[in-house]
Design a protein around this motif. Structure first.
Motif, PDB file in Angstrom:
ATOM      1  N   SER A 187     -12.210  15.912   0.504  1.00 27.71           N
ATOM      2  CA  SER A 187     -11.437  15.312  -0.582  1.00 27.71           C
ATOM      3  C   SER A 187     -10.106  16.004  -0.801  1.00 27.71           C
ATOM      4  CB  SER A 187     -12.245  15.348  -1.884  1.00 27.71           C
ATOM      5  OG  SER A 187     -12.506  16.689  -2.271  1.00 27.71           O
ATOM      6  N   THR A 188      -9.921  17.197  -0.216  1.00 29.41           N
ATOM      7  CA  THR A 188      -8.658  17.924  -0.370  1.00 29.41           C
ATOM      8  C   THR A 188      -7.701  17.667   0.784  1.00 29.41           C
ATOM      9  OG1 THR A 188      -9.455  19.922   0.777  1.00 29.41           O
ATOM     10  CG2 THR A 188      -9.899  19.753  -1.582  1.00 29.41           C
ATOM     11  N   PHE A 189      -8.132  16.908   1.788  1.00 29.32           N
ATOM     12  CA  PHE A 189      -7.295  16.596   2.955  1.00 29.32           C
ATOM     13  C   PHE A 189      -6.591  15.273   2.682  1.00 29.32           C
ATOM     14  CE2 PHE A 189      -7.290  15.185   7.624  1.00 29.32           C
ATOM     15  CZ  PHE A 189      -6.069  15.803   7.862  1.00 29.32           C
ATOM     16  N   PHE A 190      -5.245  15.320   2.546  1.00 32.14           N
ATOM     17  CA  PHE A 190      -4.523  14.231   1.926  1.00 32.14           C
ATOM     18  C   PHE A 190      -5.221  13.976   0.587  1.00 32.14           C
ATOM     19  CE2 PHE A 190      -2.475  14.183   5.860  1.00 32.14           C
ATOM     20  CZ  PHE A 190      -1.377  13.325   5.822  1.00 32.14           C
ATOM     21  N   LYS A 191      -5.770  12.789   0.353  1.00 27.83           N
ATOM     22  CA  LYS A 191      -6.530  12.572  -0.882  1.00 27.83           C
ATOM     23  C   LYS A 191      -7.935  12.078  -0.566  1.00 27.83           C
ATOM     24  CE  LYS A 191      -2.598  11.806  -3.966  1.00 27.83           C
ATOM     25  NZ  LYS A 191      -1.921  10.866  -4.904  1.00 27.83           N
ATOM     26  N   GLY A 192      -8.443  12.479   0.583  1.00 31.85           N
ATOM     27  CA  GLY A 192      -9.791  12.080   0.955  1.00 31.85           C
ATOM     28  C   GLY A 192      -9.910  10.581   1.094  1.00 31.85           C
ATOM     29  N   GLU A 193     -10.893   9.993   0.405  1.00 33.99           N
ATOM     30  CA  GLU A 193     -11.132   8.550   0.502  1.00 33.99           C
ATOM     31  C   GLU A 193     -10.104   7.723  -0.256  1.00 33.99           C
ATOM     32  OE1 GLU A 193     -13.738   7.285   2.523  1.00 33.99           O
ATOM     33  OE2 GLU A 193     -13.523   9.387   3.070  1.00 33.99           O
ATOM     34  N   THR A 194      -9.298   8.356  -1.107  1.00 35.40           N
ATOM     35  CA  THR A 194      -8.261   7.642  -1.844  1.00 35.40           C
ATOM     36  C   THR A 194      -7.044   7.458  -0.953  1.00 35.40           C
ATOM     37  OG1 THR A 194      -8.989   8.524  -3.969  1.00 35.40           O
ATOM     38  CG2 THR A 194      -6.743   7.686  -3.849  1.00 35.40           C
ATOM     39  N   MET A 195      -6.683   6.224  -0.702  1.00 39.01           N
ATOM     40  CA  MET A 195      -5.539   5.958   0.169  1.00 39.01           C
ATOM     41  C   MET A 195      -4.245   6.469  -0.464  1.00 39.01           C
ATOM     42  SD  MET A 195      -3.982   2.339   1.631  1.00 39.01           S
ATOM     43  CE  MET A 195      -5.436   1.868   2.559  1.00 39.01           C
ATOM     44  N   THR A 196      -3.437   7.140   0.339  1.00 36.39           N
ATOM     45  CA  THR A 196      -2.105   7.533  -0.097  1.00 36.39           C
ATOM     46  C   THR A 196      -1.101   6.490   0.367  1.00 36.39           C
ATOM     47  OG1 THR A 196      -1.585   8.762   1.929  1.00 36.39           O
ATOM     48  CG2 THR A 196      -2.745   9.963   0.173  1.00 36.39           C
ATOM     49  N   TYR A 197       0.129   6.666  -0.072  1.00 32.13           N
ATOM     50  CA  TYR A 197       1.227   5.804   0.367  1.00 32.13           C
ATOM     51  C   TYR A 197       1.298   5.752   1.892  1.00 32.13           C
ATOM     52  CZ  TYR A 197       6.235   4.790   1.243  1.00 32.13           C
ATOM     53  OH  TYR A 197       7.421   4.300   1.709  1.00 32.13           O
ATOM     54  N   TYR A 198       0.965   6.862   2.541  1.00 30.50           N
ATOM     55  CA  TYR A 198       1.075   6.949   4.001  1.00 30.50           C
ATOM     56  C   TYR A 198       0.023   6.097   4.727  1.00 30.50           C
ATOM     57  CZ  TYR A 198       3.915  10.883   2.539  1.00 30.50           C
ATOM     58  OH  TYR A 198       4.857  11.662   1.917  1.00 30.50           O
ATOM     59  N   GLY A 199      -0.943   5.603   3.984  1.00 27.75           N
ATOM     60  CA  GLY A 199      -1.959   4.765   4.604  1.00 27.75           C
ATOM     61  C   GLY A 199      -1.618   3.295   4.629  1.00 27.75           C
ATOM     62  N   ARG A 200      -0.590   2.909   3.887  1.00 28.78           N
ATOM     63  CA  ARG A 200      -0.219   1.504   3.808  1.00 28.78           C
ATOM     64  C   ARG A 200       0.472   1.057   5.088  1.00 28.78           C
ATOM     65  NH1 ARG A 200      -1.723  -2.574   1.665  1.00 28.78           N
ATOM     66  NH2 ARG A 200       0.224  -3.438   0.887  1.00 28.78           N
ATOM     67  N   TRP A 201       0.147  -0.168   5.533  1.00 30.01           N
ATOM     68  CA  TRP A 201       0.759  -0.703   6.750  1.00 30.01           C
ATOM     69  C   TRP A 201       2.270  -0.817   6.614  1.00 30.01           C
ATOM     70  CZ3 TRP A 201       3.258  -5.347   5.991  1.00 30.01           C
ATOM     71  CH2 TRP A 201       2.882  -6.084   4.868  1.00 30.01           C
ATOM     72  N   THR A 202       2.762  -1.099   5.407  1.00 26.76           N
ATOM     73  CA  THR A 202       4.203  -1.205   5.219  1.00 26.76           C
ATOM     74  C   THR A 202       4.890   0.117   5.520  1.00 26.76           C
ATOM     75  OG1 THR A 202       3.805  -0.782   2.874  1.00 26.76           O
ATOM     76  CG2 THR A 202       4.116  -3.061   3.523  1.00 26.76           C
ATOM     77  N   TYR A 203       4.274   1.223   5.077  1.00 22.61           N
ATOM     78  CA  TYR A 203       4.848   2.538   5.362  1.00 22.61           C
ATOM     79  C   TYR A 203       4.930   2.781   6.862  1.00 22.61           C
ATOM     80  CZ  TYR A 203       5.125   7.418   6.481  1.00 22.61           C
ATOM     81  OH  TYR A 203       5.504   8.599   7.075  1.00 22.61           O
ATOM     82  N   LYS A 204       3.905   2.426   7.593  1.00 27.37           N
ATOM     83  CA  LYS A 204       3.863   2.716   9.026  1.00 27.37           C
ATOM     84  C   LYS A 204       4.997   2.008   9.771  1.00 27.37           C
ATOM     85  CE  LYS A 204      -1.078   3.443   8.643  1.00 27.37           C
ATOM     86  NZ  LYS A 204      -1.117   4.898   8.883  1.00 27.37           N
ATOM     87  N   TYR A 205       5.280   0.768   9.381  1.00 24.91           N
ATOM     88  CA  TYR A 205       6.398   0.048   9.986  1.00 24.91           C
ATOM     89  C   TYR A 205       7.731   0.706   9.620  1.00 24.91           C
ATOM     90  CZ  TYR A 205       3.191  -3.847  11.035  1.00 24.91           C
ATOM     91  OH  TYR A 205       2.176  -4.638  11.519  1.00 24.91           O
ATOM     92  N   GLU A 206       7.867   1.085   8.359  1.00 20.97           N
ATOM     93  CA  GLU A 206       9.108   1.710   7.912  1.00 20.97           C
ATOM     94  C   GLU A 206       9.349   3.045   8.617  1.00 20.97           C
ATOM     95  OE1 GLU A 206       8.376   1.933   3.775  1.00 20.97           O
ATOM     96  OE2 GLU A 206       8.675  -0.216   3.418  1.00 20.97           O
TER      97      GLU A 206
END
Length: 543
Positions: free
Chosen positions: A172-191
């Motif tokens: 749970s301390t690695f990024f935010k564990g099961e909680t998706m961060t902004y970096y998990g969104r597909w839009t971020y990956k394209y950007e």
């Protein structure tokens, strides 16, 4: 929920103790909320889709209500902010060809992949573009993480995993564990791929980390879609796409690189992106149609700090007239989002009858949320009010019509100090605060407040939706299931005078109104909390 997560900061104590912070006895009218929903979700408004007669009627209704309440135009002398949009009908080639190492893999459109572009061009393509596996495709300085470190992907196509490294890590301390961060969104990956200079970006779909099945991908990224008209922009790679997990395995098997346990390896701190020794070819053709939609903006000017702004937002649009389901083809969008717009109008009417707030309060009804948060994205990129002077955003999207709720569910719990103000007010209503029960699905990044967050403005997205005041959790759960399975994004999302009540909307509206008024009447600025992806953006914008 651990009680230590609910402690207040000194800054929030200052908010609650500011003179004049309370809203007094002025209340939101249930009858007004009901009337707004009846009108906006009626068949006469044709599902409120941009570029239709439904848009004209909706915009006129909103402007008329703001004028009736005595609110000033929010964009100079106008209540309108034009939003240039383009409709692109993507027509990818029937196959995507993967070649290299004496291997040739043919992927079938819709079955194995979807491909499109957000660039306003008649045709674009990948021609023997080198494939590079870039893990999760994340550059996150606050987590000391860079999947692109030492990697040159200019003109190449990156293949990346959905979600972020913390998902399924068990930590749970690695990024935010099961909680998706902004970096998990597909839009971020394209950007991020665009920032790295990639010509293409393909996301590997998996149902659990994505939060939806392949059918959603296939249906959402094929055919006609609306985008902001940003001709000549470099904000996206030439070709965007998704591939199924099975297609990814075929690609990895054709590569000479050992890709066993690729997801686990990608979560390792010593992961290094690598070329797959393969190239991809695919073409995307577009039909192009341009038009303009409209955001509606009104304001109540502040009495002491009129150059500082508290922004309420809600999207006015829905899906219009579409495929007939059970004899109905008008997608009325009563819950999504006539309820949010009606609640915002109720707040505007109530605040207009109060003593003027110290800061300016802005009411922003945005277009094209259903097409990818486009109205709020346009506003964020072309702000009427400077983000550095915008103190907070309070967003309303889907306010429950099933009665008063004991909970206040905060989507993106732990992000900003606004939730602490909301918790204090909720307690005064005899309620408690809880995090979104499905944080892995990334709902924080799927409504309009996200576009405000991306430019650093602290944002709150919260409403009751877990436990009914008298009928409990199971009652609400059963109604939620019915809504999601038979009403959401269907013509059946309609106002029902026999089952809808407005006391819960009133309760949520008055809570959100109080949050805004405490901020508007305070000299303090709510901040993003430690660990938020948006904290550094805010800090940089305030320099």
């Amino acid at each position: 929920m651990k009680q230590n997560l609910l402690l207040f900061s000194i800054g929030i104590w200052l908010f609650s103790c500011q003179p004049g912070a309370e809203t007094g006895s002025t209340q939101i009218s249930e009858e007004s909320i009901k009337t707004h929903i009846e009108v906006l979700s009626s068949d006469d408004f044709q599902g409120r889709k941009p570029f239709t007669e439904g848009e004209i009627k909706t915009v006129n209704y909103l402007v008329d209500r703001f004028k009736q309440y005595g609110l000033e135009p929010g964009n100079g002398d106008s209540y309108i902010q034009e939003v240039p949009l383009v409709e692109l009908t993507a027509m990818p080639s029937e196959t995507m060809t993967i070649e290299g190492n004496g291997q040739k893999v043919e992927l079938k459109v819709l079955e194995d992949f979807v491909a499109y572009t957000e660039k306003v061009v008649e045709k674009t393509s990948l021609n023997s573009s080198e494939l590079v596996f870039a893990g999760y495709g994340v550059v996150a300085p606050e987590y000391n993480w860079n999947d692109y470190e030492g990697l040159d992907v200019k003109g190449k196509t990156v293949v990346v995993l959905v979600n972020d490294p913390g998902f399924a890590s068990g930590d749970s301390t690695f990024f935010k564990g099961e909680t998706m961060t902004y970096y998990g969104r597909w839009t971020y990956k394209y950007e991020e791929a665009a920032r790295q200079g990639a010509a293409g970006c393909l996301i590997i779909h998996e149902t659990v980390p994505a939060g939806y099945g392949w059918s959603v991908v296939r249906n959402s990224w094929s055919g006609a879609s609306l985008y902001l008209d940003q001709t000549g922009g470099s904000y996206q790679p030439d070709v965007l796409g998704w591939i199924t997990r099975d297609a990814a395995i075929k690609i990895f098997e054709a590569s000479k690189v050992d890709m066993k346990n690729y997801a686990v390896k990608s979560r390792s701190e010593d992961f290094n992106a690598l070329s797959l020794g393969l190239s991809a070819s695919v073409t995307v053709s577009n039909e192009i149609n341009r038009d303009k939609s409209q955001n509606v903006i009104a304001k109540i000017a502040g009495s002491e700090a009129p150059e500082e702004y508290v922004i309420y937002s809600a999207h006015w649009d829905h899906l219009g007239i579409g495929q007939e389901i059970d004899g109905d083809s008008i997608y009325n969008g009563a819950h999504d989002n006539a309820s949010g717009i009606a609640t915002m109008l109720g707040i505007a009417e109530a605040i207009a009858n109060m003593e003027k707030p110290k800061r300016t309060v802005v009411f922003l009804a945005v277009t094209a949320e259903e097409q990818g948060l486009l109205g709020s994205k346009h506003y964020a990129q072309n702000p009427v009010y400077r983000p550095a002077k915008s103190v907070a955003n309070i967003n309303m999207d889907g306010i429950t019509a099933w009665g008063p709720m004991k909970d206040l569910t905060v989507v993106g719990y732990g992000q900003s100090e606004l939730e602490d103000i909301a918790e204090d007010i909720a307690k005064g209503q005899g309620r408690y605060i809880i995090p979104d029960p499905e944080p892995g699905k990334g709902y924080f990044f799927r409504s309009d407040h996200f576009q405000f967050a991306k430019v650093g403005i602290p944002a709150l997205y919260a409403s009751g939706g877990y436990e009914h005041m008298t009928k409990g959790v199971d009652y609400v759960d059963s109604l939620n299931k019915v809504y999601l399975t038979s009403q959401y994004h269907r013509p059946q999302d309609e106002y029902n005078p026999e089952t809808w009540t407005f006391d819960g909307m009133k309760l949520d509206g008055e809570l959100l109104m109080e949050v805004g008024m405490r901020v508007a009447n305070s000299a303090e600025w709510p901040t993003w909390k430690e660990g938020s992806e948006f904290k550094s953006i805010r800090e940089n914008s305030m320099k």
